[in-house]
Design a protein around this motif. Structure first.
Motif, PDB file in Angstrom:
ATOM      1  N   ALA A 155      37.704 -38.944  22.221  1.00 42.47           N
ATOM      2  CA  ALA A 155      37.651 -39.770  21.153  1.00 42.47           C
ATOM      3  C   ALA A 155      36.751 -41.037  21.351  1.00 42.47           C
ATOM      4  CB  ALA A 155      39.194 -40.306  20.941  1.00 42.47           C
ATOM      5  N   ASP A 156      36.795 -41.513  22.684  1.00 40.08           N
ATOM      6  CA  ASP A 156      35.714 -42.642  23.169  1.00 40.08           C
ATOM      7  C   ASP A 156      34.549 -42.130  22.861  1.00 40.08           C
ATOM      8  OD1 ASP A 156      37.856 -44.077  24.033  1.00 40.08           O
ATOM      9  OD2 ASP A 156      37.673 -43.724  25.861  1.00 40.08           O
ATOM     10  N   LYS A 157      34.011 -40.978  23.363  1.00 43.60           N
ATOM     11  CA  LYS A 157      32.534 -40.698  23.009  1.00 43.60           C
ATOM     12  C   LYS A 157      32.307 -40.512  21.510  1.00 43.60           C
ATOM     13  CE  LYS A 157      31.859 -37.866  27.230  1.00 43.60           C
ATOM     14  NZ  LYS A 157      32.805 -38.814  28.098  1.00 43.60           N
ATOM     15  N   LYS A 158      33.334 -40.224  20.805  1.00 41.71           N
ATOM     16  CA  LYS A 158      33.020 -39.987  19.261  1.00 41.71           C
ATOM     17  C   LYS A 158      32.996 -41.446  18.826  1.00 41.71           C
ATOM     18  CE  LYS A 158      35.172 -38.285  15.014  1.00 41.71           C
ATOM     19  NZ  LYS A 158      36.461 -37.787  14.348  1.00 41.71           N
ATOM     20  N   SER A 159      33.640 -42.245  19.107  1.00 42.35           N
ATOM     21  CA  SER A 159      33.643 -43.706  18.794  1.00 42.35           C
ATOM     22  C   SER A 159      32.195 -44.191  18.985  1.00 42.35           C
ATOM     23  CB  SER A 159      34.809 -44.633  19.258  1.00 42.35           C
ATOM     24  OG  SER A 159      34.740 -45.935  19.018  1.00 42.35           O
ATOM     25  N   ALA A 160      31.673 -43.823  20.371  1.00 37.94           N
ATOM     26  CA  ALA A 160      30.483 -44.512  20.619  1.00 37.94           C
ATOM     27  C   ALA A 160      29.429 -44.072  19.799  1.00 37.94           C
ATOM     28  CB  ALA A 160      30.033 -44.327  22.300  1.00 37.94           C
ATOM     29  N   MET A 161      29.495 -42.857  19.202  1.00 35.96           N
ATOM     30  CA  MET A 161      28.505 -42.507  18.303  1.00 35.96           C
ATOM     31  C   MET A 161      28.618 -42.822  16.936  1.00 35.96           C
ATOM     32  SD  MET A 161      28.429 -38.283  19.637  1.00 35.96           S
ATOM     33  CE  MET A 161      28.635 -37.945  21.425  1.00 35.96           C
ATOM     34  N   GLU A 162      29.973 -43.430  16.561  1.00 41.71           N
ATOM     35  CA  GLU A 162      30.074 -43.646  15.253  1.00 41.71           C
ATOM     36  C   GLU A 162      29.047 -44.341  14.343  1.00 41.71           C
ATOM     37  OE1 GLU A 162      32.315 -43.188  11.831  1.00 41.71           O
ATOM     38  OE2 GLU A 162      33.113 -42.408  13.728  1.00 41.71           O
ATOM     39  N   PRO A 163      28.866 -45.555  14.858  1.00 39.73           N
ATOM     40  CA  PRO A 163      27.912 -46.287  13.973  1.00 39.73           C
ATOM     41  C   PRO A 163      26.677 -45.698  13.620  1.00 39.73           C
ATOM     42  CG  PRO A 163      28.909 -47.751  15.625  1.00 39.73           C
ATOM     43  CD  PRO A 163      29.380 -46.364  16.131  1.00 39.73           C
ATOM     44  N   GLU A 164      25.953 -44.895  14.897  1.00 43.27           N
ATOM     45  CA  GLU A 164      24.869 -44.280  14.684  1.00 43.27           C
ATOM     46  C   GLU A 164      25.104 -42.920  13.809  1.00 43.27           C
ATOM     47  OE1 GLU A 164      20.704 -44.468  15.139  1.00 43.27           O
ATOM     48  OE2 GLU A 164      22.463 -45.889  15.799  1.00 43.27           O
ATOM     49  N   TYR A 165      25.902 -42.237  14.083  1.00 42.23           N
ATOM     50  CA  TYR A 165      26.423 -41.234  13.205  1.00 42.23           C
ATOM     51  C   TYR A 165      26.359 -41.514  11.846  1.00 42.23           C
ATOM     52  CZ  TYR A 165      29.125 -37.242  10.918  1.00 42.23           C
ATOM     53  OH  TYR A 165      29.362 -36.461  10.065  1.00 42.23           O
ATOM     54  N   GLN A 166      27.043 -42.695  11.264  1.00 41.27           N
ATOM     55  CA  GLN A 166      26.970 -42.879   9.910  1.00 41.27           C
ATOM     56  C   GLN A 166      25.637 -43.110   9.351  1.00 41.27           C
ATOM     57  OE1 GLN A 166      29.825 -42.522   8.156  1.00 41.27           O
ATOM     58  NE2 GLN A 166      31.123 -42.231   9.734  1.00 41.27           N
ATOM     59  N   LYS A 167      24.889 -44.062  10.170  1.00 39.98           N
ATOM     60  CA  LYS A 167      23.316 -44.418   9.734  1.00 39.98           C
ATOM     61  C   LYS A 167      22.643 -42.980   9.351  1.00 39.98           C
ATOM     62  CE  LYS A 167      23.068 -47.417  12.884  1.00 39.98           C
ATOM     63  NZ  LYS A 167      22.474 -48.543  13.805  1.00 39.98           N
ATOM     64  N   ALA A 168      22.906 -42.042  10.582  1.00 40.82           N
ATOM     65  CA  ALA A 168      22.000 -40.961  10.391  1.00 40.82           C
ATOM     66  C   ALA A 168      22.513 -40.030   9.216  1.00 40.82           C
ATOM     67  CB  ALA A 168      22.267 -40.156  11.665  1.00 40.82           C
ATOM     68  N   ILE A 169      23.866 -40.038   8.963  1.00 39.92           N
ATOM     69  CA  ILE A 169      24.221 -39.072   7.606  1.00 39.92           C
ATOM     70  C   ILE A 169      23.785 -39.819   6.304  1.00 39.92           C
ATOM     71  CG2 ILE A 169      26.227 -38.812   6.292  1.00 39.92           C
ATOM     72  CD1 ILE A 169      26.170 -36.762   8.486  1.00 39.92           C
ATOM     73  N   GLU A 170      23.761 -41.103   6.217  1.00 38.28           N
ATOM     74  CA  GLU A 170      23.013 -41.782   5.051  1.00 38.28           C
ATOM     75  C   GLU A 170      21.646 -41.383   4.979  1.00 38.28           C
ATOM     76  OE1 GLU A 170      22.769 -46.189   3.408  1.00 38.28           O
ATOM     77  OE2 GLU A 170      23.888 -45.861   5.018  1.00 38.28           O
ATOM     78  N   LYS A 171      20.826 -41.332   6.278  1.00 33.28           N
ATOM     79  CA  LYS A 171      19.471 -41.110   6.133  1.00 33.28           C
ATOM     80  C   LYS A 171      19.229 -39.697   5.682  1.00 33.28           C
ATOM     81  CE  LYS A 171      16.497 -42.237   9.270  1.00 33.28           C
ATOM     82  NZ  LYS A 171      15.759 -42.531  10.496  1.00 33.28           N
ATOM     83  N   GLN A 172      20.154 -38.807   6.219  1.00 35.47           N
ATOM     84  CA  GLN A 172      20.138 -37.362   5.852  1.00 35.47           C
ATOM     85  C   GLN A 172      20.141 -37.187   4.385  1.00 35.47           C
ATOM     86  OE1 GLN A 172      23.404 -34.429   7.406  1.00 35.47           O
ATOM     87  NE2 GLN A 172      21.580 -33.755   8.469  1.00 35.47           N
ATOM     88  N   ALA A 173      21.585 -38.105   3.971  1.00 34.79           N
ATOM     89  CA  ALA A 173      21.656 -37.804   2.394  1.00 34.79           C
ATOM     90  C   ALA A 173      20.602 -38.268   1.503  1.00 34.79           C
ATOM     91  CB  ALA A 173      22.985 -38.520   2.232  1.00 34.79           C
ATOM     92  N   ASN A 174      19.706 -39.165   1.990  1.00 38.82           N
ATOM     93  CA  ASN A 174      18.644 -39.562   1.410  1.00 38.82           C
ATOM     94  C   ASN A 174      17.436 -38.733   1.262  1.00 38.82           C
ATOM     95  OD1 ASN A 174      20.210 -42.031   0.387  1.00 38.82           O
ATOM     96  ND2 ASN A 174      19.594 -43.282   1.939  1.00 38.82           N
ATOM     97  N   GLY A 175      17.594 -38.140   2.149  1.00 41.78           N
ATOM     98  CA  GLY A 175      16.443 -37.047   2.175  1.00 41.78           C
ATOM     99  C   GLY A 175      15.506 -37.510   3.216  1.00 41.78           C
ATOM    100  N   GLU A 176      15.747 -38.275   4.025  1.00 46.30           N
ATOM    101  CA  GLU A 176      14.797 -38.784   5.024  1.00 46.30           C
ATOM    102  C   GLU A 176      14.700 -38.025   6.375  1.00 46.30           C
ATOM    103  OE1 GLU A 176      15.203 -42.938   6.062  1.00 46.30           O
ATOM    104  OE2 GLU A 176      16.529 -43.303   4.498  1.00 46.30           O
ATOM    105  N   TRP A 177      13.611 -37.674   7.141  1.00 46.42           N
ATOM    106  CA  TRP A 177      13.319 -37.154   8.143  1.00 46.42           C
ATOM    107  C   TRP A 177      14.044 -37.687   9.344  1.00 46.42           C
ATOM    108  CZ3 TRP A 177      11.538 -32.171   8.159  1.00 46.42           C
ATOM    109  CH2 TRP A 177      11.479 -31.614   9.387  1.00 46.42           C
ATOM    110  N   LEU A 178      14.730 -37.071  10.101  1.00 46.80           N
ATOM    111  CA  LEU A 178      15.708 -37.596  11.132  1.00 46.80           C
ATOM    112  C   LEU A 178      14.908 -37.255  12.624  1.00 46.80           C
ATOM    113  CD1 LEU A 178      19.395 -36.417  10.367  1.00 46.80           C
ATOM    114  CD2 LEU A 178      18.397 -38.680   9.748  1.00 46.80           C
TER     115      LEU A 178
END
Length: 474
Positions: free
Chosen positions: A263-286
Motif C-alpha cells: 500500500a505504501d509503494k502504491k501510494s508513492a506511485m499514485e500522483p504519477e500514476y494519475q498523471k500518466a493515465i491522463e496522458k495515456q487517455a489523451n493519446g500522448e506518448w508515455l
C-alpha cells in the motif's frame, strides 16, 4: 702488478715504484666508488620493491573494501531501496506542505486585495497596503510556480524509487493465484508444510496459511471429542493446536506487513500514476518510467486484492464500498443513502435508478461470493452502517414550525428522542402543553415509529397535519 705494467705499455711510459703505488691507490678509490654505487643501486631496488608491495597492498585493500561494500549493499538492497523511496516520499510531503502554505497565503492576500478593490475610494494608507499586497502576491505566485515544479519532480522521483523498491523486494517472486495453487499442490503431494522462501514470499505465505489453518481446524475438531481421548492425547493435541496458532500468527503478521508495504509503494506511485493515465487517455506518448509506473501500480492493486481474497474478503469489500459511499458527484449523498437504509427503502432495484452510482459499482473490484451482486453488497454495507450510526432524519423543510415540539422533531433524531421521552413521562413545558394539548395515542405511535425508522418523515408530517387539522407551513 700485471694490470699496471699493461697500462704502462699501452701508454708507452716507463714503469716505476711511485707510478705503481699511485695506480694502486687509484684502483682502491675506484673500487670504493663502485661498491657505493652498487649499494645505492641495491637500496634503490629494495625501495622500489617496498613501494611496489605498498601499492599492491593498497590496491588489494581497496579491492577488499569494494567487495565488502558490494556484499553489504547486496545484503541490504531491499532496505536501501525502501529507504530511498521513503526519502523521496518525504521530500514530496515537505514540498506539498510548503506549497499548501503558499496557497493559503495567496488566498488570504487575494481576499484582502478584493476587499480593497471593492472600495470606491482608497485612502493613502490603503493604496500603500494594496501595492504591498500586490507585490507580495507577485512573489508568492513565483514561489508557487517553483514549488509546483519541484513537487512534480519529487513525485516522479518517488514513483520511480517505488518501482525500484518493489522490484528489489518482490521482483523474484510470483505473486498470483496460480503460484498459490502450485504451492498448495506441493504441500499436499509432499507433506512438506514449509513452502515459503521468506517473509516477502506472498504466494508461499498464503499457501502455508491455508495449510496450517486446515491443520488447526482438524486438531481442534479432534479436541472436541475429549471423552474418547486419553490425557496424553489431549495434551498432545493441545500442544499441536498452540503450535499451529503461533505459526498462523506469524504468517498473518507477514501478510499484514506485505499489505502495508504494498500500500505504501502504491501510494508513492499514485500522483504519477494519475498523471500518466491522463496522458495515456489523451493519446500522448508515455516515457518508459511512466509505463512502468502504470504497470507496477496496477500489478500491486491486483496483488493487494489477492491477499485480501484469501485472508479477509469482507474487509476488502468494505474498503471498496466505503470509497463509493463517500464519493462526490453521485446522485445520492452518503446521508441520503443512510437515511434510505434506515427507513428500509434502500434496495438493489432502487439503485438501478441512479446511473452514476451503478457505474461506480460496475467498475468496483469487489470480491463477490455465493452469487451476491455488487448492488446487493452495496445495500448490505449501507444497512449495516445505518444500524450502527446515529442518523439525523429530518422531516420536510418547515420555515415556521408550529411549536417547540415540532422544532425538536425537525432538528434531529436525538432531539426527537427527548420529545418521545417527554411524551412517555408526560413532562412537557407549559408552552408546549398550551400549544399542543394532549396528543393522541396514534400520534405517539407515529413519533416512536419515526425515531425507530419505520415511519418516514412524510408520514410523520402528514400525521401532525391531521392532528392539528390544518396544513403546517412548508
Amino acid at each position: 702488478m700485471r694490470s699496471y705494467l699493461t697500462e704502462c705499455m699501452q701508454k708507452q711510459v716507463p714503469a716505476s715504484y711511485d707510478g705503481y703505488e699511485k695506480y694502486t691507490q687509484k684502483a682502491i678509490k675506484a673500487n670504493e666508488q663502485l661498491s657505493l654505487s652498487t649499494k645505492a643501486g641495491q637500496t634503490a631496488l629494495k625501495a622500489l620493491a617496498t613501494a611496489g608491495n605498498m601499492v599492491a597492498f593498497a590496491l588489494l585493500s581497496q579491492a577488499v573494501s569494494f567487495a565488502a561494500t558490494a556484499i553489504d549493499d547486496y545484503i541490504h538492497r531491499v532496505e536501501n531501496a525502501n529507504k530511498e523511496m521513503e526519502d523521496a516520499v518525504s521530500a514530496c510531503e515537505s514540498t506539498q506542505s510548503e506549497l499548501n502554505n503558499i496557497n493559503s497565503e495567496l488566498e488570504e492576500n487575494n481576499k484582502l486585495i478584493d476587499e480593497l478593490l471593492k472600495k470606491e475610494q482608497l485612502t493613502y494608507a490603503e493604496k500603500g497596503q494594496l501595492k504591498e499586497l500586490q507585490d507580495i502576491t507577485k512573489e508568492l505566485l513565483l514561489q508557487q510556480s517553483i514549488e509546483e515544479s519541484t513537487l512534480s519532480r519529487n513525485q516522479k522521483d518517488a514513483a520511480v524509487k517505488a518501482v525500484d523498491a518493489y522490484e528489489e523486494q518482490y521482483g523474484d517472486y510470483d505473486i498470483s493465484d496460480t503460484a498459490i495453487k502450485e504451492r498448495l499442490d506441493k504441500i499436499n503431494s509432499s507433506g512438506i508444510k514449509t513452502v515459503s522462501s521468506g517473509e516477502d514470499d506472498i504466494s508461499g505465505n498464503i499457501a502455508e496459511l491455508i495449510s496450517y489453518q486446515a491443520l488447526l481446524d482438524e486438531t481442534l475438531a479432534k479436541l472436541e471429542d475429549k471423552e474418547n481421548l486419553t490425557d496424553d492425547e489431549i495434551d498432545y493435541l493441545a500442544s499441536e493446536s498452540q503450535n499451529y496458532t503461533d505459526i498462523l500468527t506469524d504468517i498473518n503478521d507477514n501478510l499484514d506487513n506485505s499489505i502495508a508495504d504494498l500500500a505504501d509503494k502504491k501510494s508513492a506511485m499514485e500522483p504519477e500514476y494519475q498523471k500518466a493515465i491522463e496522458k495515456q487517455a489523451n493519446g500522448e506518448w508515455l516515457s518508459t518510467d511512466e509505463n512502468d509506473v502504470i504497470s507496477y501500480y496496477e500489478e500491486i492493486s491486483e496483488q493487494l486484492r489477492l491477499i485480501y481474497d484469501y485472508t479477509n474478503p469482507d474487509e476488502w469489500n468494505h474498503i471498496q464500498l466505503s470509497s463509493i459511499i463517500n464519493a462526490e458527484g453521485l446522485e445520492k449523498s452518503k446521508d441520503d443513502l443512510l437515511a434510505m437504509a434506515k427507513a428500509g427503502e434502500l434496495t438493489p432495484d432502487a439503485l438501478s435508478e441512479w446511473p452514476k452510482l451503478n457505474k461506480s459499482l460496475a467498475e468496483s473490484d469487489l470480491i463477490l461470493q455465493d452469487g451476491l451482486t455488487s448492488a446487493e453488497a452495496f445495500c448490505d454495507e449501507l444497512i449495516a452502517l445505518a444500524e450502527n450510526a446515529n442518523i439525523d432524519i429530518e422531516p420536510p423543510d418547515i420555515e415556521e414550525p408550529l411549536n417547540e415540539t415540532f422544532t425538536a422533531i425537525k432538528n434531529s433524531a436525538s432531539a426527537m428522542q427527548e420529545f418521545q421521552s417527554a411524551i412517555d413521562s408526560n413532562q412537557f413545558t407549559d408552552s408546549v402543553l398550551s400549544s399542543v394539548g394532549a396528543l393522541s395515542s396514534e400520534l405517539n405511535d407515529m413519533v416512536a415509529g419515526f425515531y425507530a425508522g419505520s415511519v418516514s418523515a412524510d408520514q410523520l408530517y402528514q400525521a401532525l397535519t391531521d392532528h392539528y387539522n390544518t396544513d403546517l407551513p412548508r
